[in-house]
Scaffold this motif. Structure first.
Motif: not given
Length: 87
Positions: A49, A54, A71
Protein backbone atom coordinates in the motif's frame (compact mmCIF):
# COMPACT_ATOMS: atom_id res chain seq x y z
CA UNK A 1 8.39 -13.66 -15.14
CA UNK A 2 11.01 -16.37 -14.78
CA UNK A 3 13.77 -15.97 -12.19
CA UNK A 4 16.70 -16.09 -14.66
CA UNK A 5 15.06 -13.48 -16.92
CA UNK A 6 14.42 -11.29 -13.88
CA UNK A 7 18.02 -11.57 -12.66
CA UNK A 8 19.32 -10.60 -16.12
CA UNK A 9 16.98 -7.59 -16.20
CA UNK A 10 18.16 -6.50 -12.75
CA UNK A 11 21.80 -6.66 -13.84
CA UNK A 12 21.05 -4.55 -16.94
CA UNK A 13 19.26 -1.98 -14.76
CA UNK A 14 22.12 -1.72 -12.26
CA UNK A 15 20.59 -3.65 -9.35
CA UNK A 16 23.62 -5.41 -7.91
CA UNK A 17 22.55 -6.40 -4.38
CA UNK A 18 20.24 -9.44 -4.74
CA UNK A 19 18.54 -10.83 -1.64
CA UNK A 20 15.89 -13.53 -1.14
CA UNK A 21 13.38 -12.42 1.50
CA UNK A 22 10.92 -14.72 3.29
CA UNK A 23 8.12 -13.34 5.46
CA UNK A 24 5.42 -15.17 7.41
CA UNK A 25 1.78 -14.10 7.19
CA UNK A 26 1.22 -10.71 8.80
CA UNK A 27 1.62 -6.98 8.38
CA UNK A 28 4.45 -4.50 8.36
CA UNK A 29 3.24 -0.96 9.01
CA UNK A 30 4.19 2.09 7.02
CA UNK A 31 7.94 2.53 6.54
CA UNK A 32 10.55 3.56 3.98
CA UNK A 33 13.78 2.10 2.59
CA UNK A 34 16.87 4.17 1.71
CA UNK A 35 17.27 2.12 -1.50
CA UNK A 36 15.33 1.47 -4.70
CA UNK A 37 13.88 -2.05 -4.76
CA UNK A 38 12.63 -4.28 -7.56
CA UNK A 39 11.35 -7.73 -6.61
CA UNK A 40 10.03 -10.92 -8.18
CA UNK A 41 7.49 -12.88 -6.12
CA UNK A 42 8.69 -16.49 -5.87
CA UNK A 43 6.00 -17.91 -3.54
CA UNK A 44 2.89 -16.64 -1.80
CA UNK A 45 1.65 -13.08 -2.02
CA UNK A 46 2.27 -9.57 -0.75
CA UNK A 47 0.02 -6.52 -0.76
CA UNK A 48 1.82 -3.18 -0.92
CA UNK A 49 0.00 0.00 0.00
CA UNK A 50 1.32 3.41 -1.05
CA UNK A 51 -0.97 6.18 0.14
CA UNK A 52 -4.54 5.05 -0.52
CA UNK A 53 -3.56 2.59 -3.27
CA UNK A 54 -2.96 -1.08 -2.50
CA UNK A 55 -1.90 -3.74 -4.98
CA UNK A 56 -1.52 -7.48 -4.45
CA UNK A 57 1.45 -9.26 -6.04
CA UNK A 58 1.51 -13.04 -6.50
CA UNK A 59 3.98 -15.62 -7.80
CA UNK A 60 5.59 -14.37 -11.01
CA UNK A 61 4.64 -10.72 -10.44
CA UNK A 62 7.21 -7.95 -10.09
CA UNK A 63 6.97 -4.88 -7.87
CA UNK A 64 9.18 -1.79 -8.00
CA UNK A 65 9.55 0.84 -5.28
CA UNK A 66 11.64 3.98 -5.47
CA UNK A 67 13.91 4.84 -2.54
CA UNK A 68 12.30 6.61 0.43
CA UNK A 69 8.68 5.94 -0.64
CA UNK A 70 6.43 5.44 2.40
CA UNK A 71 4.56 2.14 2.08
CA UNK A 72 2.99 -0.66 4.12
CA UNK A 73 3.19 -4.39 3.45
CA UNK A 74 0.72 -7.20 4.12
CA UNK A 75 1.79 -10.81 3.61
CA UNK A 76 -0.69 -13.48 2.43
CA UNK A 77 -1.98 -16.38 4.54
CA UNK A 78 0.96 -18.57 3.44
CA UNK A 79 3.44 -15.67 3.72
CA UNK A 80 5.65 -14.59 0.85
CA UNK A 81 9.10 -15.22 -0.59
CA UNK A 82 10.63 -12.83 -3.10
CA UNK A 83 13.93 -12.11 -4.80
CA UNK A 84 14.75 -8.42 -4.54
CA UNK A 85 17.40 -6.29 -6.19
CA UNK A 86 18.47 -3.11 -4.41
CA UNK A 87 20.36 -0.05 -5.52
Amino acid sequence: MQRDTFEQALAREGFTALVTVTREAGDLGEHTHPFEAKALILLGEIAIRVGDNERVYREGDVFHLAANVAHAERYGPAGVQYLVGRK
